[in-house]
Design an enzyme around this catalytic site. Structure first.
Site, mmCIF file in Angstrom:
data_model
loop_
_atom_site.group_PDB
_atom_site.id
_atom_site.type_symbol
_atom_site.label_atom_id
_atom_site.label_comp_id
_atom_site.label_asym_id
_atom_site.label_seq_id
_atom_site.Cartn_x
_atom_site.Cartn_y
_atom_site.Cartn_z
ATOM 1 N N HIS A 28 39.269 38.011 33.574
ATOM 2 C CA HIS A 28 39.676 38.019 34.979
ATOM 3 C C HIS A 28 40.354 39.354 35.267
ATOM 4 C CE1 HIS A 28 41.844 37.155 38.714
ATOM 5 N NE2 HIS A 28 42.872 37.743 38.131
ATOM 6 N N GLU A 39 49.866 38.313 41.048
ATOM 7 C CA GLU A 39 49.398 37.756 39.774
ATOM 8 C C GLU A 39 50.246 38.260 38.607
ATOM 9 O OE1 GLU A 39 44.721 37.079 41.093
ATOM 10 O OE2 GLU A 39 45.188 38.593 39.582
ATOM 11 N N LYS A 66 39.749 35.214 28.834
ATOM 12 C CA LYS A 66 39.575 33.782 29.092
ATOM 13 C C LYS A 66 39.300 32.993 27.794
ATOM 14 C CE LYS A 66 38.048 34.500 33.887
ATOM 15 N NZ LYS A 66 37.023 34.190 34.926
ATOM 16 N N ASN A 124 33.067 33.739 31.727
ATOM 17 C CA ASN A 124 32.715 35.154 31.846
ATOM 18 C C ASN A 124 33.787 36.081 31.280
ATOM 19 O OD1 ASN A 124 34.572 34.881 33.859
ATOM 20 N ND2 ASN A 124 33.192 35.398 35.547
ATOM 21 N N TYR A 127 44.236 29.883 40.582
ATOM 22 C CA TYR A 127 42.929 29.990 41.242
ATOM 23 C C TYR A 127 42.892 29.214 42.566
ATOM 24 C CZ TYR A 127 40.324 32.535 37.600
ATOM 25 O OH TYR A 127 39.840 33.500 36.742
HETATM 26 P P1 ATP Z 1 37.975 36.533 38.404
HETATM 27 O O1 ATP Z 1 38.724 36.088 39.638
HETATM 28 O O2 ATP Z 1 38.070 35.522 37.271
HETATM 29 O O3 ATP Z 1 38.339 37.919 37.990
HETATM 30 P P2 ATP Z 1 35.706 37.254 39.990
HETATM 31 O O4 ATP Z 1 36.724 37.862 40.906
HETATM 32 O O5 ATP Z 1 34.607 38.118 39.483
HETATM 33 O O6 ATP Z 1 36.412 36.613 38.726
HETATM 34 P P3 ATP Z 1 35.667 34.945 41.691
HETATM 35 O O7 ATP Z 1 34.713 34.790 42.808
HETATM 36 O O8 ATP Z 1 37.102 35.269 41.996
HETATM 37 O O9 ATP Z 1 35.051 35.983 40.656
HETATM 38 O O10 ATP Z 1 35.600 33.587 40.850
HETATM 39 C C1 ATP Z 1 36.650 33.248 39.949
HETATM 40 C C2 ATP Z 1 36.037 32.661 38.705
HETATM 41 O O11 ATP Z 1 35.443 31.408 39.040
HETATM 42 C C3 ATP Z 1 34.897 33.468 38.101
HETATM 43 O O12 ATP Z 1 35.324 34.507 37.253
HETATM 44 C C4 ATP Z 1 34.163 32.408 37.321
HETATM 45 O O13 ATP Z 1 34.851 32.117 36.092
HETATM 46 C C5 ATP Z 1 34.279 31.216 38.256
HETATM 47 N N1 ATP Z 1 33.128 31.131 39.173
HETATM 48 C C6 ATP Z 1 32.895 31.892 40.262
HETATM 49 N N2 ATP Z 1 31.744 31.534 40.872
HETATM 50 C C7 ATP Z 1 31.250 30.498 40.152
HETATM 51 C C8 ATP Z 1 30.102 29.674 40.249
HETATM 52 N N3 ATP Z 1 29.215 29.836 41.235
HETATM 53 N N4 ATP Z 1 29.925 28.722 39.304
HETATM 54 C C9 ATP Z 1 30.815 28.527 38.301
HETATM 55 N N5 ATP Z 1 31.936 29.270 38.156
HETATM 56 C C10 ATP Z 1 32.150 30.237 39.056
HETATM 57 MG MG MG Z 2 38.433 36.785 41.579
#
Ligand code: ATP
Ligand code: MG
Length: 140
Positions: free
Chosen positions: A117, A128, A11, A114, A51
Site C-alpha cells: 500500500h 496515514e 501486506k 497486491n 480503508y
Molecule cells: P492501496 O490503497 O492499497 O495502496 P491502491 O491505491 O492501488 O492500493 P485502491 O483503489 O485504494 O488501490 O484499493 C485499495 C486496495 O483494495 C487495493 O490495493 C487492493 O488490495 C484492494 N482492491 C482494490 N480494488 C479491488 C477489486 N476490484 N477487487 C479486490 N480488491 C480490490
Molecule cells: Mg489506495
C-alpha cells in the site's frame, strides 16, 4: 520537487512469502529512505478504519479479511516526491496492468493480494502516518 513522506504497508501476502526484504530493496533502490518501520497484526477495527474510504465498495469486506490474515510491515518512506515516486514504484493496483519492474508486477499475487500500500496524496500521507506512528518513532 520537495522532500515528502509517505505511508507504506507491506501486506500479508508479502510477509507470508518472506519477501519483505526484496520489496525493501526495490524501495531503497528508488531513493526512498525507510525512516520508520514496524511489524503489526492489524485488528479488524484498524483495517476497517484504515480503508474506510472503500467501505461502500463490494471488495471492502474481503479486503479487510485479507489485511487481517497475517502480519503487515508499516513504514514511513522519505524522499524527493516520495508520494508519487512510491506509487510509481508500486505499479498499478491490478498487477496484470502494472509496468515491468514495479513491485506489484514482480511480486503481487492478485488485485487484492497486491503486496503493498502507498498513500495517494499529501493529505492522506499525513493522516496515514499519524494513524500508525508517533513522532518519536520516525527518525529521518
Ligand atoms: P492501496 O490503497 O492499497 O495502496 P491502491 O491505491 O492501488 O492500493 P485502491 O483503489 O485504494 O488501490 O484499493 C485499495 C486496495 O483494495 C487495493 O490495493 C487492493 O488490495 C484492494 N482492491 C482494490 N480494488 C479491488 C477489486 N476490484 N477487487 C479486490 N480488491 C480490490
Ligand atoms: Mg489506495
Amino acid at each position: 520537487m520537495a522532500t515528502e513522506r509517505t505511508l507504506s504497508i507491506l501486506k500479508p501476502d508479502a510477509t507470508r512469502r518472506n519477501i519483505t526484504g526484496k520489496i525493501n530493496d526495490k524501495i531503497e533502490s528508488a531513493s526512498l529512505r525507510i525512516i520508520a518501520q514496524k511489524r503489526l497484526w492489524l485488528t479488524r477495527s484498524q483495517a476497517e478504519t484504515f480503508y474506510s474510504v472503500h467501505s461502500s465498495h463490494s471488495f471492502f469486506n474481503d479486503l479487510c479479511t485479507f489485511m487481517t490474515s497475517g502480519p503487515v510491515v508499516v513504514q514511513v518512506l522519505e524522499g524527493e516526491n516520495a508520494i508519487a515516486n512510491y506509487r510509481a514504484v508500486m505499479g498499478a493496483t491490478n498487477p496484470a496492468n502494472a509496468n515491468p519492474g514495479t513491485i506489484r508486477k514482480e511480486f503481487a499475487e492478485s488485485i487484492e493480494a497486491n503486496s503493498v500500500h502507498g498513500s495517494d496524496s499529501a493529505e492522506t500521507a499525513s493522516n496515514e502516518i499519524k494513524f500508525f506512528f508517533s513522532d518519536l518513532e520516525i527518525v529521518g
